[in-house]
Structure formats: C-alpha cells, structure tokens
Design a protein around this motif. Structure first.
Motif, mmCIF file in Angstrom:
data_model
loop_
_atom_site.group_PDB
_atom_site.id
_atom_site.type_symbol
_atom_site.label_atom_id
_atom_site.label_comp_id
_atom_site.label_asym_id
_atom_site.label_seq_id
_atom_site.Cartn_x
_atom_site.Cartn_y
_atom_site.Cartn_z
ATOM 1 N N MET A 44 0.867 -1.160 0.000
ATOM 2 C CA MET A 44 0.000 0.000 0.000
ATOM 3 C C MET A 44 0.915 1.223 0.000
ATOM 4 S SD MET A 44 -2.648 1.027 3.032
ATOM 5 C CE MET A 44 -4.218 1.610 2.508
ATOM 6 N N LYS A 45 0.616 2.165 -0.880
ATOM 7 C CA LYS A 45 1.432 3.371 -0.980
ATOM 8 C C LYS A 45 0.824 4.462 -0.108
ATOM 9 C CE LYS A 45 3.950 6.060 -4.302
ATOM 10 N NZ LYS A 45 4.341 6.169 -5.684
ATOM 11 N N ILE A 46 1.687 5.085 0.715
ATOM 12 C CA ILE A 46 1.226 6.139 1.612
ATOM 13 C C ILE A 46 2.113 7.372 1.476
ATOM 14 C CG2 ILE A 46 0.216 4.575 3.317
ATOM 15 C CD1 ILE A 46 2.791 5.048 4.993
ATOM 16 N N ARG A 47 1.585 8.501 1.927
ATOM 17 C CA ARG A 47 2.339 9.754 1.998
ATOM 18 C C ARG A 47 2.424 10.140 3.463
ATOM 19 N NH1 ARG A 47 -0.756 12.787 -0.867
ATOM 20 N NH2 ARG A 47 0.333 12.385 -2.797
ATOM 21 N N MET A 48 3.617 10.419 3.933
ATOM 22 C CA MET A 48 3.837 10.788 5.326
ATOM 23 C C MET A 48 3.284 12.189 5.573
ATOM 24 S SD MET A 48 5.265 8.111 6.584
ATOM 25 C CE MET A 48 5.807 8.696 8.177
ATOM 26 N N LEU A 49 2.517 12.349 6.657
ATOM 27 C CA LEU A 49 1.948 13.638 7.033
ATOM 28 C C LEU A 49 2.758 14.323 8.127
ATOM 29 C CD1 LEU A 49 -1.849 12.717 7.070
ATOM 30 C CD2 LEU A 49 -0.550 13.847 5.256
ATOM 31 N N VAL A 50 3.674 13.583 8.739
ATOM 32 C CA VAL A 50 4.510 14.133 9.808
ATOM 33 C C VAL A 50 5.941 13.630 9.628
ATOM 34 C CG1 VAL A 50 2.614 14.216 11.487
ATOM 35 C CG2 VAL A 50 4.060 12.212 11.383
ATOM 36 N N ASP A 51 6.870 14.314 10.259
ATOM 37 C CA ASP A 51 8.243 13.816 10.339
ATOM 38 C C ASP A 51 8.338 12.917 11.555
ATOM 39 O OD1 ASP A 51 9.618 14.940 8.141
ATOM 40 O OD2 ASP A 51 9.738 16.873 9.164
ATOM 41 N N MET A 52 8.953 11.778 11.386
ATOM 42 C CA MET A 52 9.150 10.874 12.517
ATOM 43 C C MET A 52 10.264 11.442 13.397
ATOM 44 S SD MET A 52 6.862 8.714 12.124
ATOM 45 C CE MET A 52 6.902 7.012 12.567
ATOM 46 N N PRO A 53 10.309 11.045 14.671
ATOM 47 C CA PRO A 53 11.339 11.561 15.578
ATOM 48 C C PRO A 53 12.750 11.267 15.063
ATOM 49 C CG PRO A 53 9.698 10.307 16.783
ATOM 50 C CD PRO A 53 9.413 10.115 15.326
ATOM 51 N N GLU A 54 13.672 12.129 15.428
ATOM 52 C CA GLU A 54 15.080 11.962 15.056
ATOM 53 C C GLU A 54 15.566 10.592 15.491
ATOM 54 O OE1 GLU A 54 18.593 13.052 13.350
ATOM 55 O OE2 GLU A 54 16.842 14.369 13.459
ATOM 56 N N GLY A 55 16.198 9.872 14.594
ATOM 57 C CA GLY A 55 16.734 8.554 14.903
ATOM 58 C C GLY A 55 15.767 7.408 14.698
ATOM 59 N N ALA A 56 14.479 7.705 14.417
ATOM 60 C CA ALA A 56 13.501 6.637 14.186
ATOM 61 C C ALA A 56 13.839 5.927 12.873
ATOM 62 C CB ALA A 56 12.089 7.208 14.125
ATOM 63 N N ALA A 57 13.746 4.607 12.891
ATOM 64 C CA ALA A 57 14.087 3.830 11.700
ATOM 65 C C ALA A 57 13.096 2.690 11.518
ATOM 66 C CB ALA A 57 15.498 3.276 11.819
ATOM 67 N N ARG A 58 12.974 2.249 10.293
ATOM 68 C CA ARG A 58 12.139 1.097 9.938
ATOM 69 C C ARG A 58 13.035 0.133 9.184
ATOM 70 N NH1 ARG A 58 9.806 -0.942 5.648
ATOM 71 N NH2 ARG A 58 8.011 -2.267 5.992
ATOM 72 N N ASN A 59 13.239 -1.046 9.721
ATOM 73 C CA ASN A 59 14.128 -2.042 9.122
ATOM 74 C C ASN A 59 15.521 -1.468 8.859
ATOM 75 O OD1 ASN A 59 12.060 -3.914 9.128
ATOM 76 N ND2 ASN A 59 11.434 -3.460 7.039
ATOM 77 N N GLY A 60 16.008 -0.638 9.787
ATOM 78 C CA GLY A 60 17.355 -0.088 9.679
ATOM 79 C C GLY A 60 17.475 1.124 8.771
ATOM 80 N N GLU A 61 16.396 1.520 8.112
ATOM 81 C CA GLU A 61 16.401 2.685 7.220
ATOM 82 C C GLU A 61 15.610 3.814 7.853
ATOM 83 O OE1 GLU A 61 17.983 2.966 4.208
ATOM 84 O OE2 GLU A 61 18.856 1.016 4.693
ATOM 85 N N PRO A 62 16.052 5.070 7.676
ATOM 86 C CA PRO A 62 15.275 6.184 8.239
ATOM 87 C C PRO A 62 13.900 6.296 7.577
ATOM 88 C CG PRO A 62 17.306 6.969 7.186
ATOM 89 C CD PRO A 62 17.253 5.495 7.006
ATOM 90 N N TRP A 63 12.926 6.797 8.330
ATOM 91 C CA TRP A 63 11.587 7.001 7.783
ATOM 92 C C TRP A 63 11.624 8.103 6.730
ATOM 93 C CZ3 TRP A 63 7.141 4.378 8.420
ATOM 94 C CH2 TRP A 63 7.098 3.457 9.451
ATOM 95 N N PRO A 64 10.719 8.064 5.754
ATOM 96 C CA PRO A 64 10.637 9.146 4.781
ATOM 97 C C PRO A 64 10.252 10.451 5.483
ATOM 98 C CG PRO A 64 9.290 7.280 4.100
ATOM 99 C CD PRO A 64 9.754 7.005 5.488
ATOM 100 N N ALA A 65 10.627 11.566 4.886
ATOM 101 C CA ALA A 65 10.302 12.878 5.443
ATOM 102 C C ALA A 65 8.827 13.194 5.203
ATOM 103 C CB ALA A 65 11.169 13.943 4.791
ATOM 104 N N GLU A 66 8.321 14.190 5.907
ATOM 105 C CA GLU A 66 6.940 14.643 5.721
ATOM 106 C C GLU A 66 6.725 14.993 4.249
ATOM 107 O OE1 GLU A 66 3.993 18.251 7.192
ATOM 108 O OE2 GLU A 66 5.928 17.976 8.150
ATOM 109 N N GLY A 67 5.648 14.469 3.665
ATOM 110 C CA GLY A 67 5.313 14.728 2.271
ATOM 111 C C GLY A 67 5.854 13.689 1.301
ATOM 112 N N ASP A 68 6.803 12.858 1.742
ATOM 113 C CA ASP A 68 7.359 11.812 0.879
ATOM 114 C C ASP A 68 6.447 10.595 0.865
ATOM 115 O OD1 ASP A 68 9.515 13.405 0.352
ATOM 116 O OD2 ASP A 68 10.917 12.296 1.625
ATOM 117 N N CYS A 69 6.497 9.852 -0.244
ATOM 118 C CA CYS A 69 5.683 8.645 -0.395
ATOM 119 C C CYS A 69 6.555 7.413 -0.202
ATOM 120 C CB CYS A 69 5.046 8.606 -1.779
ATOM 121 S SG CYS A 69 3.860 9.921 -2.037
#
Length: 72
Positions: A1-26
């Motif tokens: 499922m494709k999503i667009r981030m509405l917020v920036d995740m906290p500094e250092g937050a990661a998903r499977n070792g990769e940083p979360w996309p920035a606000e507005g990124d898909c």
C-alpha cells in the motif's frame, strides 16, 4: 500500500534499519503497517486519483477530550 507521510518521525527513528521518509514523501509499505499509520493520522493513502505531486494534507486533529476540572 502506498502512503504519503503527514509528519516527520522523531530523530533517529528507523524502519528495518532505514530512516523514515520525510513529511510529504511517499513510500510503499505492507498493507497492515500502512493502514495502521493511516488510521493513526501519521500518513495518508496515495491512490492513482491522488498523484504524489499533490501537497500533503493537513494532519488530523485529535478528537480526545481533555477532562474538565472538578468544581468544589
């Protein structure tokens, strides 16, 4: 499922070792994980009818009511 981030995740937050996309990124995530983020108001679903070039929607406001102070 494709999503667009509405917020920036906290500094250092990661998903499977990769940083979360920035606000507005898909990003394309597994459906259950993406649905959880959408339901939490952290992201919105991107469909063919909503191109990725669209600006991000305003984050949802919380509906939780604050308790009223007790009167004496």
């Amino acid at each position: 499922m494709k999503i667009r981030m509405l917020v920036d995740m906290p500094e250092g937050a990661a998903r499977n070792g990769e940083p979360w996309p920035a606000e507005g990124d898909c990003v394309d995530l597994p459906t259950a994980e993406a649905a959880h983020l959408v339901a939490s108001g952290i992201a919105e679903e991107v469909t063919d009818a909503a191109p990725a070039e669209q600006p991000p929607a305003e984050p949802r406001r919380s509906r939780r009511k604050t308790p009223e102070p007790e009167e004496e």
